[in-house]
Design an enzyme around this catalytic site. Structure first.
Site, PDB file in Angstrom:
ATOM      1  N   LYS A 113     -82.434 -66.215  25.779  1.00 20.46           N
ATOM      2  CA  LYS A 113     -81.035 -65.799  26.557  1.00 20.46           C
ATOM      3  C   LYS A 113     -81.098 -64.498  27.470  1.00 20.46           C
ATOM      4  CE  LYS A 113     -77.160 -68.492  26.502  1.00 20.46           C
ATOM      5  NZ  LYS A 113     -76.986 -70.103  26.500  1.00 20.46           N
ATOM      6  N   VAL A 143     -60.803 -74.345  27.837  1.00 26.07           N
ATOM      7  CA  VAL A 143     -60.937 -75.470  28.677  1.00 26.07           C
ATOM      8  C   VAL A 143     -61.731 -75.124  30.171  1.00 26.07           C
ATOM      9  CG1 VAL A 143     -59.217 -76.778  27.970  1.00 26.07           C
ATOM     10  CG2 VAL A 143     -58.512 -75.039  29.443  1.00 26.07           C
ATOM     11  N   GLY A 144     -62.810 -74.333  29.829  1.00 25.25           N
ATOM     12  CA  GLY A 144     -63.604 -74.288  31.217  1.00 25.25           C
ATOM     13  C   GLY A 144     -64.310 -75.413  31.374  1.00 25.25           C
ATOM     14  N   VAL A 180     -67.018 -76.972  30.438  1.00 27.71           N
ATOM     15  CA  VAL A 180     -67.223 -77.808  29.238  1.00 27.71           C
ATOM     16  C   VAL A 180     -66.073 -78.490  28.654  1.00 27.71           C
ATOM     17  CG1 VAL A 180     -68.645 -78.176  27.171  1.00 27.71           C
ATOM     18  CG2 VAL A 180     -69.746 -76.735  28.889  1.00 27.71           C
TER      19      VAL A 180
END
Length: 366
Positions: free
Chosen positions: A92, A192-193, A195
């Site tokens: 990452k 609530v981005g 995805v």
């Protein structure tokens, strides 16, 4: 964002102690004065293949916070890639700073840092990164995936991540209720981005009663209006009376303070590192009779999607078919956890580690 105790541990014990305790292979610090780029790349494990995991950009409060985040996230990618049957290790990257300040030079410079690792780390999108950002990185390195569809890539992986999360939620419902229908179930979606938004759409379509929350009010109201979901105050999330809690924002939302407040029967969401402490908080959920769908298992749709691109000749049907396996794997994990009387997260980690160990023996044999 990242738990305070972990940040303090980095300060007290030092970076090398943390790398050792979590089993990392490499931690790379990247700095470029002309562009102002500050980034960290964490490579956790490459037994199964090159480390693949997205790059996120966040305005971290301190360098220690960024280090803690990249260490936890890269470790999580090892388990995610392994349990998903992908020939990939875990890695990452985090870029420290205001996402609004990224530009072509900034992103291309980061691409050069990725390239300098010679393919040991492959990057993709994550929080505050878009396919257009990956395009800039791709000008400097071939070790990227998640390109736009116009470039032959898989495009935004968010819909596939949401699909896998949705399947994990249905598998959990099957375990708890005896059938996997979400019709009429009260579901809280926290975050609530990209995805979270796609997950809400699927839940609404199935007839679930969806309650949404987000720290960004404009985004929250936009999604609520577009989908018909009910917006609730972020402060009410944990004590809200519902059937399912879906954490889809940042990590460590399941902790000493929040778990005692939960009134749900199922936790199944898309966020990474939802448990502040894998063992302690996994046990707390189990003791309260709450079924937990392991995060790195059910949110793997995104990495499955970019892997389909990475191996060449991206095929959306193949990506979705691989993602559909999440349902059966999740149900198997929940049954294993029940049979062995262990937290679901532990059961999932055991399965992932078994594949890594088994394949490690195969690789060492020739």
């Amino acid at each position: 964002m990242v738990e305070i105790n972990a940040i303090e541990k980095v300060k007290q014990d030092g970076v090398f102690a943390q790398i050792t305790s979590l089993g990392h292979e490499q931690l790379v610090f990247c700095y470029d004065e002309p562009t102002g780029l500050k980034a960290i790349i964490g490579i956790h494990n490459t037994v199964l293949g090159p480390a693949l995991g997205g790059t996120r950009m966040w305005n971290y409060a301190s360098d220690e916070e960024a280090i803690t985040d990249v260490l936890r996230l890269s470790r999580g990618m090892t388990f995610k890639n392994a349990i998903s049957g992908l020939n990939l290790g875990g890695g990452k990257a985090v870029i420290i700073g205001d996402p609004a300040k990224k530009n072509e030079a900034f992103l291309r410079r980061f691409g050069r840092f990725v390239d300098s690792l010679g393919g040991k780390y492959i990057t993709a999108e994550d929080v505050n990164m878009k396919t257009s950002d990956i395009e800039y990185m791709a000008m400097e390195t071939k070790h990227v995936t998640g390109l736009p569809e116009t470039r032959g890539g898989g495009g935004d992986p968010s819909p596939v991540t949401a699909y896998g999360t949705y399947l994990g939620m249905k598998a959990s419902a099957k375990k708890v209720y005896g059938n996997d229908s979400l019709n009429g179930k009260k579901v809280i979606v926290q975050g609530v981005g990209q995805v979270g938004k796609y997950l809400v759409e699927r839940l609404i379509k199935e007839g679930a009663q969806v309650f949404v929350t987000d720290i960004f009010e404009d985004k929250l109201m936009q999604v609520a209006k577009a989908t018909g979901a009910t917006a609730i105050n972020p402060a009410d999330v944990y004590s809200f009376d519902a059937d399912i809690y879906a954490p889809c924002a940042l990590g460590a939302t399941l902790n000493d303070e929040t778990i005692p407040q939960l009134k749900v029967q199922i936790v199944a969401g898309a966020a990474n590192n939802q448990l502040k402490d894998d063992q302690k908080h996994g046990l707390m959920l189990m003791d309260r009779g709450i079924t937990y769908a392991p995060d790195f298992l059910i949110n793997a749709g995104g990495v499955i999607n970019v892997y389909a691109e990475f191996i060449g000749g991206y095929n959306r049907d193949v990506a979705y078919a691989q993602t559909e396996k999440i349902y059966d794997t999740c149900l198997d994990i929940l049954n294993k956890a029940e049979k062995e009387n262990i937290p679901a997260q532990e059961a999932a980690m055991q399965l992932a580690l078994k594949r890594i160990n088994d394949m490690g023996k195969v690789k060492l044999s020739y």
